[in-house]
Design a protein around this motif. Structure first.
Motif, short mmCIF file in Angstrom:
data_model
loop_
_atom_site.label_atom_id
_atom_site.label_comp_id
_atom_site.label_asym_id
_atom_site.label_seq_id
_atom_site.Cartn_x
_atom_site.Cartn_y
_atom_site.Cartn_z
N UNK A 1 34.92 88.22 14.60
CA UNK A 1 36.02 87.16 14.65
C UNK A 1 35.64 86.13 13.54
N UNK A 2 36.46 85.74 12.34
CA UNK A 2 36.12 84.98 11.51
C UNK A 2 37.25 83.87 11.52
N UNK A 3 36.62 82.67 11.77
CA UNK A 3 37.52 81.44 11.91
C UNK A 3 37.75 81.10 10.68
N UNK A 4 38.83 80.05 10.65
CA UNK A 4 39.33 79.15 9.56
C UNK A 4 38.75 78.06 8.96
N UNK A 5 39.06 77.73 7.93
CA UNK A 5 38.73 76.31 7.03
C UNK A 5 38.54 75.13 8.22
N UNK B 1 35.86 76.67 13.75
CA UNK B 1 34.51 77.24 14.34
C UNK B 1 34.67 78.52 15.05
N UNK B 2 33.80 79.45 15.32
CA UNK B 2 33.89 80.65 16.32
C UNK B 2 34.30 80.57 17.72
N UNK C 1 30.91 84.36 14.60
CA UNK C 1 29.99 83.29 13.79
C UNK C 1 30.54 81.96 13.59
N UNK C 2 29.68 80.79 13.35
CA UNK C 2 30.06 79.77 12.52
C UNK C 2 29.61 79.77 11.15
#
Length: 246
Positions: free
Chosen positions: A15-19, A22-23, A42-43
């Motif tokens: 799972x990849x967070x946005x701008x 954070x994860x 991940x962060x």
């Protein structure tokens, strides 16, 4: 990169967070998928609990970092689920590592005209004394529907606006330099594009560029679909993944 892991399943779901996020924002989603998947949250450098250090924020450098993360974890054909900038990075990273599928939650690749216009406005404020105040107002207006403007909304905005300056600068400065046709023509796995009430991706262009593209929209949710429309996101994702061959 700091990474939280969750779930007892064997198939990897990254799972990849946005701008500026954070994860941790994927915790509730991870709980939904944990029985069937091993979920990695991940962060990215300069986000959450991952320090920026001497990392140079950029779409290419973040994509390289994610490819290195996947290799270091020895993840075989992971599913990449990315929100916003994370959706862009998921599509970019698919050309660097072998993945099984991609879910892009309102990621702006290819960017809709209003998404690019918003980043152009933010870029014009970068060197103003009240940049972070202006940014907070723009995020509240563009990313959250009126009924979503609660304490969760304010917490997300505070986190985003507290990101290091280099993180806040890179996206509005570099998003217009992305080449969607070049990136998306290399994506050879199924992609689910999930749009919010006003999708930040151009579905027509994406359909022309991605060989196996699927499109859904959650019109009752703002940009943070995985928080305010969790059940709908999980249902759409499950149906998409259930339809994958092999």
């Amino acid at each position: 990169m700091r990474c939280e892991e969750f779930g007892s399943g064997s198939e990897p779901l990254v799972c990849l967070h946005g701008w500026g996020c954070c994860g941790e924002q994927f915790t509730a989603l991870a709980e939904e998928f944990g029985c069937d998947y091993r979920v990695y949250m991940p962060d990215l450098p300069g986000h959450g609990l991952s320090p920026l250090g001497d990392f140079d924020p950029g779409f290419e450098t973040y994509s390289e970092a994610l490819a290195e993360f996947i290799a270091a974890k020895e993840l075989k054909k992971p599913i990449l689920l990315g929100h916003s900038m994370g959706g862009v990075l998921a599509l970019m990273t698919a050309s660097r590592v072998e993945v099984r599928a991609i879910v892009s939650l309102d990621g702006s690749l290819p960017a809709a005209a209003h998404a690019l216009a918003g980043q152009t406005a933010i870029r014009s404020w970068l060197d103003t004394p009240d940049f972070r105040v202006r940014l907070a107002g723009a995020l509240r207006e563009a990313f959250f529907l009126p009924h979503e403007r609660d304490e969760r909304c304010e917490s997300i905005i505070r986190r985003m606006c507290a990101a290091p300056e280099a993180v806040l600068r890179f996206l509005p400065e570099k998003i217009s330099s992305l080449r969607p046709a070049e990136i998306l023509s290399q994506v050879r796995v199924p992609v689910l594009f999930v749009g919010a009430s006003n999708p930040r991706f151009d579905a027509e262009s994406a359909a022309e560029l991605v060989r196996d593209a699927h499109f859904r929209q959650i019109p009752t949710a703002g940009h943070f679909l995985h928080i305010y429309a969790l059940a709908e996101v999980c249902n759409l994702t499950r149906r998409f993944l259930a339809g994958l061959a092999g």
